[in-house]
Design an enzyme around this catalytic site. Structure first.
Site, short mmCIF file in Angstrom:
data_model
loop_
_atom_site.label_atom_id
_atom_site.label_comp_id
_atom_site.label_asym_id
_atom_site.label_seq_id
_atom_site.Cartn_x
_atom_site.Cartn_y
_atom_site.Cartn_z
N LYS A 155 0.81 -1.23 0.00
CA LYS A 155 0.00 0.00 0.00
C LYS A 155 0.84 1.29 0.00
CE LYS A 155 -3.49 -0.82 -0.65
NZ LYS A 155 -3.92 -1.48 -1.94
N ARG B 26 -8.50 4.16 -3.21
CA ARG B 26 -9.82 3.95 -2.62
C ARG B 26 -10.11 5.04 -1.58
NH1 ARG B 26 -7.92 -1.70 -2.03
NH2 ARG B 26 -9.15 -3.06 -3.37
#
Ligand SMILES: Nc1ncnc2c1ncn2[C@@H]1O[C@H](COP(=O)(O)OS(=O)(=O)O)[C@@H](OP(=O)(O)O)[C@H]1O
Length: 353
Positions: A110, A318
């Site tokens: 991430k 997101r």
């Protein structure tokens, strides 16, 4: 047979017999070549575009790519990041040799690893496997020959690369990479560990909407405020601890730390550092990027092998859930000493406090 082919292919009968035969021969050769290369591209058991299936003799191991539980990259990303092209293009680009990677993006999950790899692939001297091979963590038993087979062909002077963000937190990975080649260049994209943890949680939540809240997973005991460091979302962000493990096998100068935040605010600047580190000519510049307001991220004006603009897929960028600010603060306090140690070890201040 020749007569039938003549009719089928509508070969001008007026041509002299020798020319007609030559033309037929040429057509048959072309058809044969086309069938051969179509088969090479699609029948060879690709698990994802450009990722050959394991050799038959390989022991039964977990599936390599999408669908694998815990997989960071979605199928959509694999599609957005082909590495082999069509059967015909592989026919025309067939030259080169498959080599083991000279540079690997080893983390962090991430952190922005997909963005970095996609941006780097624009460089003509970089060839990379699109999918995450997970060789040094999940597939090591398959052997280096299997790993090499996954790689795209490169010409002399081109760099072979891959990215698997879980390597950074895999205990065995440094020794394994070093035994493949001590000279492997390592790249780590790091991001504020608190935001990274929330991003990690958001990804899990998107797959399993019933999981407990971020706040409840953060603590071993909410009343005492004891952080659950065994939760991987928290664990991964203790960068200094993981880095110590790498420094047992690699000098710090062989590891490049890329700021995940700057990769978004100034992609060309970070790419400049990466190209220097890899010994590449600075070809990727700010001319290659534009800021896509809808996506909220920098995107490529032209993706590798295409003339169209390209943003990363829906699984990148997101919307994060709102997290209790008290919990965020508690996490900031928890990470501070580890961040300071990390700044000291790398000689870079990432500005997370
Ligand atoms: N240009 C661009 N476009 C889209 N997203 C970008 C970009 N640059 C960096 N990022 C950030 O990358 C985050 C995902 O990181 P990774 O690619 O390392 O994720 S993964 O570990 O491979 O799943 C992803 O995290 P989330 O925002 O939490 O989804 C993004 O913030």
């Amino acid at each position: 047979m020749g007569q039938r082919l003549n009719r089928c292919l509508d070969v001008p009968v007026a041509l002299p017999p020798l020319r007609r035969r030559l033309l037929l021969l040429f057509i048959m050769l072309f058809l044969w070549l086309y069938m051969f290369y179509s088969c090479a591209g699609s029948c060879a058991g690709l698990t994802a575009r450009g990722s050959p299936a394991p050799p038959r003799a390989a022991p039964p191991l977990p599936p390599l790519l999408p669908g694998d539980p815990g997989e960071e990259s979605s199928l959509e990303e694999q599609r957005a990041a082909p590495d082999a092209g069509s059967p015909l293009s592989s026919f025309f680009n067939g030259s080169g040799t498959k080599r083991l990677p000279q540079a690997i993006i080893i983390g962090v999950k991430k952190g922005g690893t997909r963005a970095l790899l996609e941006f780097l692939r624009v460089h003509p001297d970089v060839r990379a496997v699109g999918a995450e091979p997970h060789f040094f963590d999940r597939n090591y038993e398959r052997g280096l020959a299997w790993y090499r087979e996954l790689m795209p062909k490169t010409l002399e002077g081109q760099i072979t690369m891959e990215k698997t963000p879980s390597y950074f937190v895999t205990k065995e990975a440094p020794a394994r990479i070093s035994s493949m080649s001590k000279g492997t260049k390592l790249i780590v994209v790091v991001r504020d560990p608190v935001t990274r943890a929330i991003s990690d949680y958001t990804q899990t939540l998107s797959k399993k909407p019933d999981i407990p809240t971020f706040e409840s997973l953060t603590f071993k005991n909410r009343t005492t405020g004891l952080i659950d460091t065994s939760w991987s979302a928290i664990q991964i962000g203790i960068y200094a601890k993981h880095l110590e493990n790498w420094l047992l096998y690699f000098p710090i100068g062989q590891i490049l730390f890329v700021s995940g935040e700057r990769l978004i605010s100034d992609p060309a600047g970070e790419l400049g550092r990466v190209q220097d580190f890899l010994g590449l000519k600075r070809i990727i510049t700010d001319k290659h990027f534009y800021f896509n307001k809808t996506k909220g991220f920098p995107c490529l004006k032209k993706a590798e092998g295409s003339s169209k603009p390209h943003c990363l897929g829906k699984t990148k960028g997101r919307t994060h859930p709102d997290i209790d600010q008290e919990v965020v603060q508690r996490l900031r306090d928890f990470y501070r000493p580890f961040n300071m140690k990390f700044y000291q070890m790398t000689g870079q201040d990432f500005g997370w406090d």
